[in-house]
Design an enzyme around this catalytic site. Structure first.
Site, PDB file in Angstrom:
ATOM      1  N   ASP A 112       0.887  -1.161   0.000  1.00 43.38           N
ATOM      2  CA  ASP A 112       0.000   0.000   0.000  1.00 43.38           C
ATOM      3  C   ASP A 112       0.928   1.215   0.000  1.00 43.38           C
ATOM      4  OD1 ASP A 112      -2.196   1.656   0.217  1.00 43.38           O
ATOM      5  OD2 ASP A 112      -2.311   1.487   2.394  1.00 43.38           O
ATOM      6  N   GLU A 117      -1.277  -1.210  -4.719  1.00 43.05           N
ATOM      7  CA  GLU A 117      -2.565  -0.534  -4.884  1.00 43.05           C
ATOM      8  C   GLU A 117      -2.463   0.501  -5.994  1.00 43.05           C
ATOM      9  OE1 GLU A 117      -5.107   0.186  -1.423  1.00 43.05           O
ATOM     10  OE2 GLU A 117      -5.293   2.245  -2.129  1.00 43.05           O
ATOM     11  N   ASP A 134      -2.558   0.958   7.051  1.00 46.63           N
ATOM     12  CA  ASP A 134      -1.764   0.694   5.842  1.00 46.63           C
ATOM     13  C   ASP A 134      -1.228  -0.738   5.840  1.00 46.63           C
ATOM     14  OD1 ASP A 134      -1.167   3.865   5.117  1.00 46.63           O
ATOM     15  OD2 ASP A 134      -1.206   3.409   7.257  1.00 46.63           O
TER      16      ASP A 134
END
Lengths: 190, 190
Positions: B7, B68, B141
């Site tokens: 992420d 992501e 996260d």
């Protein structure tokens, strides 16, 4: 002071090296474009951009790298690829111990043409005139990279170097610290 | 199949490694967050992110890296830093010869919770349950990185590995080609 300007992009990444000293017009050292194939996986295109920037650093040994600051205004997917390419260019320069300075497109246009809203053609014409080239560098990404490098020289680098000279400082041996300091000084009054 | 989920972010970069085989629930291998100081020059923060991702690849030897996909929706300057961090993560994984697959936040949420509009808390709870953890990984996260890795296993990886097994293929020795093939197969019907 030798400056590498990078106009980042996944499809075309403009690269331009310019050299300047106080009291003399800047001169062209090298200009070109790194292209990566659209059909390649984006992550692998970034590997090619990394290699291109590394090659330019090794061949032309700039003291500072300046990169166009990317804004998310229009075409979202293109902007993300451009930001990724900018990130890789920033990484490569920082890893080489060089100062990395971002300039916005309007800062560059204003420095080169006197107007923050100049178009690509006007920027190309002024770059050609400033560097006394026989014709405008093509594609536009190459001219933009040179414009960035000239902008950086004029806004910070030359003024900083001049300030160094006035202060009795010799040619900086610690490129990073000196160039950052020069930029900070020049940035205030360029 | 061992998957590293990332992420991306300049301030906090979530990293999570998950392992999965057909017919068994995925298991946690490692989870953490790479932080870079806000007062550091962005280019130097990217160098720290490069190092963190390299360390995770070396230590946990994933076969695939999933990141992501960043969209330029809200806070423009944060998004640009996130896109630069994503670019560096993509670069490091591609340089290591690993396949890099991007998943959108709504793909991840849908895969993990059944709804593309689930909130952070719901994603964290489902990750905790799926991996049978004593408590939800923090910060968010870190949980998001695990969710990405699980999403990738479920959407493509496991199905591909299953197809390999059915086809009588042994454990892939060419990690890149095999994983890309697995992903392509799995992607059609995951």
């Amino acid at each position: 002071m030798r400056v590498l300007g990078i106009d980042p992009g996944l499809t075309r990444c403009g690269l331009g090296v310019v050299e300047g000293t106080v009291g003399r017009p800047p001169t062209l050292v090298a200009v070109g474009v790194a292209r990566t194939p659209a059909e390649l996986d984006p992550a692998r295109r970034l590997v090619q951009i990394e290699r291109a920037v590394q090659d330019w650093l090794a061949e032309h040994r700039p003291e500072v790298v300046t990169i166009e600051r990317v804004f998310a205004q229009h075409n979202v997917q293109t902007v993300m690829g451009t930001a990724q390419a900018a990130g890789v260019a920033m990484l490569v320069a920082a890893r080489a111990g060089l100062p990395v300075v971002l300039h916005t497109p309007s800062e560059v246009k204003a420095a080169i043409t006197g107007s923050g809203r100049a178009d690509k053609r006007q920027v190309g014409e002024m770059v050609t005139r400033i560097l006394r080239l026989p014709e405008a560098p093509r594609p536009a990404d190459a001219a933009d990279a040179l414009a960035l490098a000239i902008c950086h020289l004029w806004r910070g680098g030359a003024a900083g170097r001049y300030a160094d000279a006035v202060a009795g400082a010799s040619r900086p041996t610690n490129g990073y610290a000196a160039a950052v300091a020069a930029h900070a000084r020049g940035g205030r009054k360029a």
